[in-house]
Design an enzyme around this catalytic site. Sequence first.
Site, short mmCIF file in Angstrom:
data_model
loop_
_atom_site.label_atom_id
_atom_site.label_comp_id
_atom_site.label_asym_id
_atom_site.label_seq_id
_atom_site.Cartn_x
_atom_site.Cartn_y
_atom_site.Cartn_z
N GLY A 21 3.89 -5.04 -68.56
CA GLY A 21 3.74 -5.97 -69.68
C GLY A 21 3.60 -7.43 -69.27
O GLY A 21 2.94 -7.76 -68.28
N ILE A 22 4.23 -8.29 -70.03
CA ILE A 22 4.11 -9.74 -69.83
C ILE A 22 4.64 -10.13 -68.45
O ILE A 22 4.02 -10.94 -67.74
CB ILE A 22 4.88 -10.49 -70.95
CG1 ILE A 22 4.17 -10.29 -72.29
CG2 ILE A 22 5.00 -11.97 -70.61
CD1 ILE A 22 4.95 -10.80 -73.51
N ASP A 41 13.56 -5.45 -61.61
CA ASP A 41 13.47 -4.67 -62.85
C ASP A 41 14.39 -3.45 -62.73
O ASP A 41 14.69 -2.99 -61.63
CB ASP A 41 12.02 -4.20 -63.04
CG ASP A 41 11.69 -3.87 -64.49
OD1 ASP A 41 10.84 -4.56 -65.07
OD2 ASP A 41 12.29 -2.91 -65.04
N ASP A 65 24.06 -6.55 -65.82
CA ASP A 65 25.14 -6.34 -64.85
C ASP A 65 25.33 -7.61 -64.01
O ASP A 65 24.61 -7.85 -63.04
CB ASP A 65 24.76 -5.14 -63.97
CG ASP A 65 25.83 -4.78 -62.96
OD1 ASP A 65 26.69 -5.63 -62.66
OD2 ASP A 65 25.79 -3.64 -62.47
N TYR A 156 17.50 -9.55 -82.45
CA TYR A 156 16.42 -10.02 -81.56
C TYR A 156 16.11 -11.50 -81.83
O TYR A 156 16.04 -12.32 -80.91
CB TYR A 156 15.16 -9.17 -81.76
CG TYR A 156 14.01 -9.53 -80.84
CD1 TYR A 156 13.93 -9.01 -79.55
CD2 TYR A 156 13.00 -10.41 -81.25
CE1 TYR A 156 12.89 -9.33 -78.71
CE2 TYR A 156 11.95 -10.74 -80.41
CZ TYR A 156 11.89 -10.20 -79.14
OH TYR A 156 10.85 -10.54 -78.29
N LYS A 160 16.68 -14.73 -79.23
CA LYS A 160 15.58 -15.58 -78.73
C LYS A 160 15.81 -17.05 -79.10
O LYS A 160 15.48 -17.95 -78.32
CB LYS A 160 14.24 -15.07 -79.25
CG LYS A 160 13.85 -13.71 -78.68
CD LYS A 160 13.71 -13.76 -77.16
CE LYS A 160 13.19 -12.45 -76.57
NZ LYS A 160 13.00 -12.52 -75.11
N THR A 191 1.77 -4.94 -75.67
CA THR A 191 2.54 -4.33 -74.57
C THR A 191 3.27 -3.10 -75.11
O THR A 191 3.18 -2.79 -76.30
CB THR A 191 3.62 -5.30 -74.01
OG1 THR A 191 4.61 -5.50 -75.02
CG2 THR A 191 3.04 -6.63 -73.58
N TRP A 251 1.51 -21.97 -89.85
CA TRP A 251 1.50 -22.03 -91.33
C TRP A 251 2.72 -21.37 -91.93
O TRP A 251 3.52 -20.81 -91.19
CB TRP A 251 0.20 -21.44 -91.90
CG TRP A 251 -0.11 -20.02 -91.56
CD1 TRP A 251 0.75 -19.04 -91.12
CD2 TRP A 251 -1.40 -19.40 -91.63
NE1 TRP A 251 0.06 -17.87 -90.93
CE2 TRP A 251 -1.25 -18.05 -91.23
CE3 TRP A 251 -2.69 -19.86 -91.99
CZ2 TRP A 251 -2.32 -17.15 -91.18
CZ3 TRP A 251 -3.73 -18.96 -91.95
CH2 TRP A 251 -3.55 -17.61 -91.53
N1 LIG Z 1 5.26 -8.21 -76.55
C1 LIG Z 1 5.47 -9.16 -77.44
O1 LIG Z 1 4.85 -9.23 -78.49
C2 LIG Z 1 6.51 -10.23 -77.16
C3 LIG Z 1 6.56 -11.32 -78.03
C4 LIG Z 1 7.51 -12.33 -77.81
C5 LIG Z 1 8.37 -12.22 -76.74
N2 LIG Z 1 8.30 -11.13 -75.92
C6 LIG Z 1 9.25 -11.07 -74.81
O2 LIG Z 1 8.54 -10.94 -73.59
C7 LIG Z 1 9.36 -10.26 -72.64
C8 LIG Z 1 8.58 -9.12 -72.03
O3 LIG Z 1 8.23 -8.21 -73.07
P1 LIG Z 1 7.08 -7.10 -72.93
O4 LIG Z 1 6.38 -7.11 -74.23
O5 LIG Z 1 6.32 -7.29 -71.68
O6 LIG Z 1 8.01 -5.79 -72.89
P2 LIG Z 1 7.92 -4.45 -72.05
O7 LIG Z 1 8.83 -3.51 -72.74
O8 LIG Z 1 6.49 -4.03 -71.83
O9 LIG Z 1 8.53 -4.84 -70.61
C9 LIG Z 1 9.87 -5.19 -70.47
C10 LIG Z 1 10.27 -5.02 -69.01
O10 LIG Z 1 11.64 -5.45 -68.91
C11 LIG Z 1 12.36 -4.47 -68.18
N3 LIG Z 1 13.76 -4.48 -68.62
C12 LIG Z 1 14.27 -4.17 -69.84
N4 LIG Z 1 15.59 -4.28 -69.84
C13 LIG Z 1 15.95 -4.68 -68.60
C14 LIG Z 1 17.19 -4.95 -67.98
N5 LIG Z 1 18.35 -4.81 -68.63
N6 LIG Z 1 17.20 -5.38 -66.68
C15 LIG Z 1 16.04 -5.49 -66.00
N7 LIG Z 1 14.82 -5.22 -66.52
C16 LIG Z 1 14.79 -4.81 -67.82
C17 LIG Z 1 11.67 -3.14 -68.51
O11 LIG Z 1 11.96 -2.15 -67.53
C18 LIG Z 1 10.21 -3.58 -68.52
O12 LIG Z 1 9.64 -3.53 -67.22
C19 LIG Z 1 10.62 -9.84 -73.40
O13 LIG Z 1 11.65 -10.80 -73.18
C20 LIG Z 1 10.18 -9.89 -74.84
O14 LIG Z 1 11.26 -10.08 -75.73
C21 LIG Z 1 7.39 -10.14 -76.10
#
Ligand SMILES: NC(=O)c1ccc[n+]([C@@H]2O[C@H](COP(=O)([O-])OP(=O)(O)OC[C@H]3O[C@@H](n4cnc5c(N)ncnc54)[C@H](O)[C@@H]3O)[C@@H](O)[C@H]2O)c1
Length: 251
Positions: A21-22, A41, A65, A156, A160, A191, A251
């Site tokens: 993902g991101i 991760d 942890d 959530y 944030k 994602t 908006w």
């Molecule tokens: N996707 C969206 O629309 C969006 C929007 C705003 C913010 N975000 C934020 O962006 C960040 C990444 O989100 P994403 O969409 O890529 O999600 P995703 O679920 O695709 O990826 C999340 C990653 O974090 C890892 N992870 C989760 N819990 C963990 C932990 N306790 N310790 C270590 N690793 C851990 C997972 O294994 C995974 O690789 C997050 O903080 C999410 O809240 C996402």
Amino acid sequence: MYREKFDLGGRVAVVTGGAQGIGNAIATALAEHGAKVVIADMDVNTGAAAAAALGGEFAALNVRDRAMVRTVAEDISARHGHVDILVNNAGIARNSPSVDTPAEEWLEVIDVNLNGVWWCSQAFGRGMVARGKGAIVNIGSMSGIVANKPQAQTHYNASKAAVHMLTKSLAAEWAPHGVRVNAIAPGYIGTELTKRGLANAEWKKQWLEMTPFGRVGDPSDVAALALFLASDAAAYMSGSVVSVDGGYTSW
Ligand SMILES: NC(=O)c1ccc[n+]([C@@H]2O[C@H](COP(=O)([O-])OP(=O)(O)OC[C@H]3O[C@@H](n4cnc5c(N)ncnc54)[C@H](O)[C@@H]3O)[C@@H](O)[C@H]2O)c1
């Protein structure tokens, strides 16, 4: 001159949740600009493969942890001598009406999204403050600015918003020590985290209608901003929460 500002050659960067993902897009952007990237991760298989694909390293880490966070931070710092960039990206989303949200679910979301950012910032920030140099990029959310519609996710959203304020607090405290701390507030990005929501026709309709661009963003849209904030191009920026949300919060 401007190319140099984006050059991360010789820098060590740690990206939590960088397996996919991101976080993975951010790890890729930092590596492409010369950083030695450590993907940290809890998903060992995906994370190790993602790190290998970048020519980077993998560290098994559960950001909840705090003892593990400390050990991993000390280990990476000892092996590389220093850590220049920390991207606090690991996060989870849950949805439930607030009156029904189980206590465990509330605690889990706050623990990963807020406490995890805190433990990592403290553990890696300690070395940055001592060295007088470092950049931290926290992944917040537009959900820390406005409440989402139609899904309920008070935990959530609150987590944030707290990340945004944690960002400003550390930015102010650590500016005299040469450590910059900024946050990104993404809108809906395609994602795993948004997959279930986008599969729900009613949610998807509202999400896209409420986004001026009329589409979700790509992880690379967030990664480009993370690259900027982590680099010397953002040398005069700290305590900022920058939106990448297709206009959602306008908006
Ligand atoms: N996707 C969206 O629309 C969006 C929007 C705003 C913010 N975000 C934020 O962006 C960040 C990444 O989100 P994403 O969409 O890529 O999600 P995703 O679920 O695709 O990826 C999340 C990653 O974090 C890892 N992870 C989760 N819990 C963990 C932990 N306790 N310790 C270590 N690793 C851990 C997972 O294994 C995974 O690789 C997050 O903080 C999410 O809240 C996402």
